[in-house]
Design a protein around this motif. Structure first.
Motif, mmCIF file in Angstrom:
data_model
loop_
_atom_site.group_PDB
_atom_site.id
_atom_site.type_symbol
_atom_site.label_atom_id
_atom_site.label_comp_id
_atom_site.label_asym_id
_atom_site.label_seq_id
_atom_site.Cartn_x
_atom_site.Cartn_y
_atom_site.Cartn_z
ATOM 1 N N PRO A 115 0.817 -1.225 0.000
ATOM 2 C CA PRO A 115 0.000 0.000 0.000
ATOM 3 C C PRO A 115 0.847 1.270 0.000
ATOM 4 O O PRO A 115 0.483 2.264 -0.632
ATOM 5 C CB PRO A 115 -0.817 -0.132 1.292
ATOM 6 N N GLN A 116 1.992 1.235 0.695
ATOM 7 C CA GLN A 116 2.856 2.419 0.724
ATOM 8 C C GLN A 116 3.432 2.714 -0.665
ATOM 9 O O GLN A 116 3.467 3.863 -1.106
ATOM 10 C CB GLN A 116 3.993 2.215 1.728
ATOM 11 N N ALA A 117 3.876 1.663 -1.352
ATOM 12 C CA ALA A 117 4.428 1.863 -2.695
ATOM 13 C C ALA A 117 3.347 2.327 -3.663
ATOM 14 O O ALA A 117 3.595 3.155 -4.548
ATOM 15 C CB ALA A 117 5.061 0.566 -3.197
ATOM 16 N N ARG A 118 2.153 1.805 -3.492
ATOM 17 C CA ARG A 118 1.044 2.227 -4.359
ATOM 18 C C ARG A 118 0.726 3.710 -4.142
ATOM 19 O O ARG A 118 0.468 4.451 -5.095
ATOM 20 C CB ARG A 118 -0.183 1.365 -4.071
ATOM 21 N N ALA A 119 0.763 4.141 -2.879
ATOM 22 C CA ALA A 119 0.508 5.558 -2.584
ATOM 23 C C ALA A 119 1.592 6.439 -3.203
ATOM 24 O O ALA A 119 1.305 7.520 -3.733
ATOM 25 C CB ALA A 119 0.435 5.774 -1.075
ATOM 26 N N ARG A 120 2.847 5.977 -3.146
ATOM 27 C CA ARG A 120 3.931 6.753 -3.764
ATOM 28 C C ARG A 120 3.772 6.789 -5.286
ATOM 29 O O ARG A 120 4.076 7.801 -5.930
ATOM 30 C CB ARG A 120 5.282 6.162 -3.373
ATOM 31 N N TYR A 121 3.317 5.692 -5.860
ATOM 32 C CA TYR A 121 3.064 5.636 -7.307
ATOM 33 C C TYR A 121 2.028 6.701 -7.682
ATOM 34 O O TYR A 121 2.208 7.464 -8.649
ATOM 35 C CB TYR A 121 2.556 4.239 -7.654
ATOM 36 N N ALA A 122 0.943 6.758 -6.906
ATOM 37 C CA ALA A 122 -0.100 7.752 -7.168
ATOM 38 C C ALA A 122 0.445 9.169 -7.029
ATOM 39 O O ALA A 122 0.140 10.057 -7.843
ATOM 40 C CB ALA A 122 -1.271 7.534 -6.207
ATOM 41 N N GLN A 123 1.278 9.390 -6.013
ATOM 42 C CA GLN A 123 1.844 10.722 -5.794
ATOM 43 C C GLN A 123 2.767 11.119 -6.945
ATOM 44 O O GLN A 123 2.740 12.265 -7.417
ATOM 45 C CB GLN A 123 2.603 10.737 -4.469
#
Length: 632
Positions: free
Chosen positions: A486-494
Motif C-alpha cells: 500500500p505504501q508503494a502504491r501511494a507513492r506511485y499515485a503521488q
C-alpha cells in the motif's frame, strides 16, 4: 495460483475449485491439467468478473494457464529422472535442509535492514525452524512462512530502491545548484551522493546517508535562496517576495518528506497507538496549511521514538504474562504450535520489533486452548483464518479502513470463545482487491502516457522539463515493480499526480514557444536559436545597444524593451533574441528558457514591460552568476 492472489482471496479460490470439482464428480486432488484449465476458463473467470473488468480477468487467467504449462513440463522432467534414492521421509528432511539453507542465505542478504519487521520475524522463524530441524521434527509451516517473508523482503527492497533512485536524482539536481557555494557542506553532499550512487548500483540501501544528504542539501538550498542582496550602500536588503516564497516552499517540501518517512517508520506503532496516529494526521493537516516548521517535525520524531520504547516495554510485560499462562496449558499439538509462535514473538521482541498482531493471536489461541474439547478445534481454525484475513487486509488499499471495526469485533468474539462469521469480511476484502487490481492497471497506463508525452517535450530547456524528466524516470521504475505494498502504491499515485501536473506545464511552455517561433517559420523550438545564429559566429556584426551608454550589468546580461537592447555590453548575438522577446510580449509570455550549441539563455519580463536577458555556458552557471539578477 499466486498470480490470482491480488484478485481473489485464497479461501474463495479454494471454494470455487472445490465446487467446480464436485460438479464434475472429481476430488480436487484428482483434477488433471485439462480439468483445471476448464475450471479456470469457466468458473474462475466468471468469479473474477464480479470484482474486475473482463479484460483484466482474462489476462490473469491466461497467465495462470501459461504457468500450468510450465508446471507440466517440470513434472515431466521429474518423471524422467532416475528412480531410487532416499525414502520419502529422508527426502522431506533433505528438502527442509535445503530450504533452511536458502532462508539463511536470504537473511544474510537482508542483514543490513535489521530494523524491518519482516527481517525481525524471519530471524525468529528461522531460529525456531533450525531448532525443530535439530530435534528431528518437520518445520514445514515455519519454512513456508519463512519463504513468504523472504518474498516480502525482496518486494520491499525493490520498492525502497526506487525511492533511493529518486532521492539520488533529486540530490544530484540540488548539488548542481549549490556546488558554486564551495563550502564544506557542499563537499560533504558530493561525497554522500557518490556513496549513494555506488550503493544503488549494487542494489543496496543507505537510508542514513540519504537522510544526511537530503538534510544538508535542504540547508544549502535554503541558504542559497536566502542570500541577501546588497544595496548600493552596502546594507543588506530584505528578501524579495518571490525569494521568500521559494524558501517557504523548500521548507514545506522538506517537512512533507520527513512526515512521510515517519509515517512509514512508525506504522506499527500507529497501529498500536491510534492516538499517535491521529496526532500524526493533525501534523499533516497543519503542513498542508503551510504552517508547520521543520523543527516541529524533528520534535515529533523524538516523541515517537520515546513512545516506541514505552510500547516495547509494555509488550515485553504482556509476553511474559502470556508465557506463564501457556505453561499451565495441557500439552497438545495445538499447544506446541502456539508455544513455537510464542518463541517467534519473543525473538522479534528481542530485536526491538513490536509484536502487536502476535500478542492478539496468542491471546485468542490461549482462549481456544482453555475452551472445551468440543469447541477448541473450531475456535483454533477460526483464529487461524482471522489471522490470515488480517494479514491479507493489510496489503490491500482501502480494505483496512472499511474492515477495522469488523475485525476488532471478530477478535473480541474469539477472545470470549465465541464464533464469528468471517465470510462477509472476505467478500469485502475481495471487492477491494478487485478495485486495487484495476487501479494498478490504470496507474500503469497513466505512467506509460506520461513517459510517452515527456519524450515529445524533453528537448525544451528549463526547470519544468528537467523535473518532469526525473519523475518520468521514477515512473518507469515504479511501472516495472511487481505487486505493490500500500505504501508503494501511494507513492506511485503521488508520482503520477506530480508528473501529470508538470506535463501540463511543459506542454504549455512548449506550445507557447512554438507559437512564438512560428513567426520565424519553425515548427519546433529546437531550430529557433540556429535560425538566429546565436552561436556568435565571426560573421555576426556587433551591435551597440539602443538608447545610449551601456548600463553596469552582469557579464553576458542585457535589458530589453520593445525588441531592442537598452542595457548591457554590446553583443550582436543578443539582438536576435531581443527581437524574439517582442514576439514573446505579443504572446503574453513572461519567461523564456532556451539553448543553442554553446549557451543557454533565460529571459524574464518585469512588471514595467522591460525584459532581463542573460546567457551562460550551462544552467548551473546561469543560476549562480545571474540568477538573482534575473529574478529582479
Amino acid at each position: 495460483m499466486r498470480l490470482l492472489s491480488d484478485l481473489m482471496s485464497p479461501r474463495a479460490l479454494e471454494r470455487v475449485i472445490q465446487d467446480a470439482a464436485q460438479v464434475r464428480g472429481l476430488p480436487v486432488a484428482g483434477l488433471d491439467r485439462a480439468a483445471l484449465e476448464d475450471i479456470l476458463k469457466r468458473e474462475v473467470f466468471k468469479r473474477l468478473q464480479l470484482s474486475v473488468p473482463a479484460p483484466l480477468a482474462k489476462k490473469r487467467v491466461s497467465e495462470v494457464l501459461a504457468e500450468l504449462v510450465l508446471a507440466d513440463q517440470a513434472v515431466a522432467a521429474a518423471r524422467t529422472a532416475p528412480v531410487g534414492g532416499p525414502n520419502a521421509a529422508e527426502a522431506a528432511r533433505a528438502e527442509a535442509a535445503r530450504t533452511v539453507t536458502q532462508l539463511e542465505e536470504g537473511l544474510r542478504r537482508f542483514a543490513l535492514y535489521f530494523d524491518w519487521p519482516e527481517t525481525q520475524r524471519l530471524r525468529g522463524v528461522l531460529g525456531i525452524a533450525r531448532q525443530q530441524q535439530e530435534e528431528g521434527q518437520a518445520p514445514a509451516p515455519l519454512l513456508q512462512e519463512g519463504q513468504d517473508l523472504l518474498g516480502a523482503l525482496e518486494r520491499r527492497l525493490q520498492e525502497e530502491l526506487v525511492i533511493q533512485a529518486q532521492d539520488l536524482a533529486e540530490l544530484r539536481a540540488t548539488f548542481a545548484r549549490v556546488q558554486g557555494l564551495g563550502s564544506r557542506d557542499v563537499r560533504r553532499v558530493e561525497g554522500l551522493i557518490n556513496q549513494i550512487a555506488e550503493a544503488q548500483d549494487q542494489q543496496t540501501l543507505l537510508p542514513a546517508e540519504v537522510d544526511r544528504a537530503r538534510t544538508l542539501a535542504f540547508k544549502l538550498r535554503r541558504s542559497l535562496e536566502s542570500s541577501v542582496v546588497q544595496s548600493a550602500g552596502g546594507a543588506a536588503a530584505p528578501l524579495p517576495a518571490d525569494a521568500q516564497a521559494r524558501v517557504q516552499a523548500l521548507e514545506q517540501e522538506h517537512v512533507a518528506r520527513r512526515l512521510s518517512d515517519l509515517g512509514n517508520e512508525y506504522a506499527a506503532l500507529f497501529e498500536l497507538r491510534p492516538d499517535l496516529s491521529q496526532n500524526h494526521e493533525k501534523l499533516r493537516e497543519t503542513h498542508a496549511a503551510g504552517t508547520l516548521r521543520s523543527e516541529a517535525a524533528e520534535a515529533w520524531q523524538v516523541t515517537l521514538a520515546e513512545a516506541r520504547r514505552g510500547a516495547l516495554e509494555q509488550q515485553r510485560s504482556e509476553l511474559s504474562d502470556l508465557d506463564g499462562r501457556f505453561a499451565a496449558v495441557q500439552d497438545s499439538p495445538a499447544a506446541q504450535d502456539a508455544r513455537l509462535r510464542l518463541e517467534v514473538a519473543r525473538s522479534i521482541l528481542a530485536g526491538d520489533g513490536l509484536i502487536t498482531a502476535e500478542l492478539r493471536e496468542l491471546t485468542a489461541t490461549l482462549t481456544a486452548l482453555n475452551s472445551s474439547p468440543e469447541t477448541m478445534d473450531h475456535l483454533l481454525e477460526q483464529q487461524r483464518e482471522l489471522a490470515e484475513l488480517e494479514r491479507a487486509v493489510r496489503d490491500v488499499p482501502g480494505a483496512q479502513a472499511e474492515l477495522r471495526a469488523d475485525l476488532a469485533a471478530a477478535r473480541s468474539a474469539l477472545v470470549l470463545g465465541q464464533v464469528a462469521d468471517l465470510g462477509p469480511l472476505w467478500r469485502v476484502l475481495e471487492r477491494h482487491m478487485g478495485r486495487a487490481a484495476q487501479q494498478r492497471e490504470d496507474f500503469d497506463a497513466r505512467a506509460d502516457h506520461v513517459v510517452e508525452q515527456y519524450d515529445q517535450v524533453r528537448t525544451l530547456a528549463g526547470e519544468t522539463t528537467q523535473s518532469l524528466g526525473r519523475l518520468a524516470e521514477t515512473l518507469r521504475a515504479q511501472r516495472r515493480l511487481g505487486p505493490m505494498s500500500p505504501q508503494a502504491r501511494a507513492r506511485y499515485a503521488q508520482t503520477l499526480e506530480g508528473a501529470e501536473a508538470l506535463l501540463i506545464e511543459a506542454r504549455a511552455e512548449y506550445e507557447a514557444a512554438q507559437q512564438v517561433t512560428s513567426t520565424f517559420g519553425e515548427d519546433a523550438l529546437s531550430g529557433l536559436l540556429d535560425l538566429f545564429d546565436l552561436g556568435g559566429g565571426a560573421d555576426t556584426a556587433e551591435l551597440a545597444p539602443a538608447g545610449g551608454p551601456v548600463a553596469a550589468l552582469p557579464h553576458d546580461a542585457w535589458t530589453v524593451r520593445a525588441g531592442q537592447i537598452t542595457g548591457g555590453q554590446p553583443a550582436g548575438s543578443a539582438q536576435p533574441v531581443a527581437a524574439l522577446l517582442a514576439q514573446a510580449d505579443a504572446a503574453g509570455l513572461h519567461r523564456l528558457d532556451m539553448g543553442d550549441a554553446s549557451h543557454v539563455w533565460s529571459a524574464r519580463r518585469g512588471q514595467g514591460g522591460d525584459w532581463r536577458l542573460a546567457r551562460a555556458a550551462d544552467w548551473d552557471t546561469l543560476d549562480r552568476e545571474v540568477g538573482a539578477w534575473l529574478d529582479g
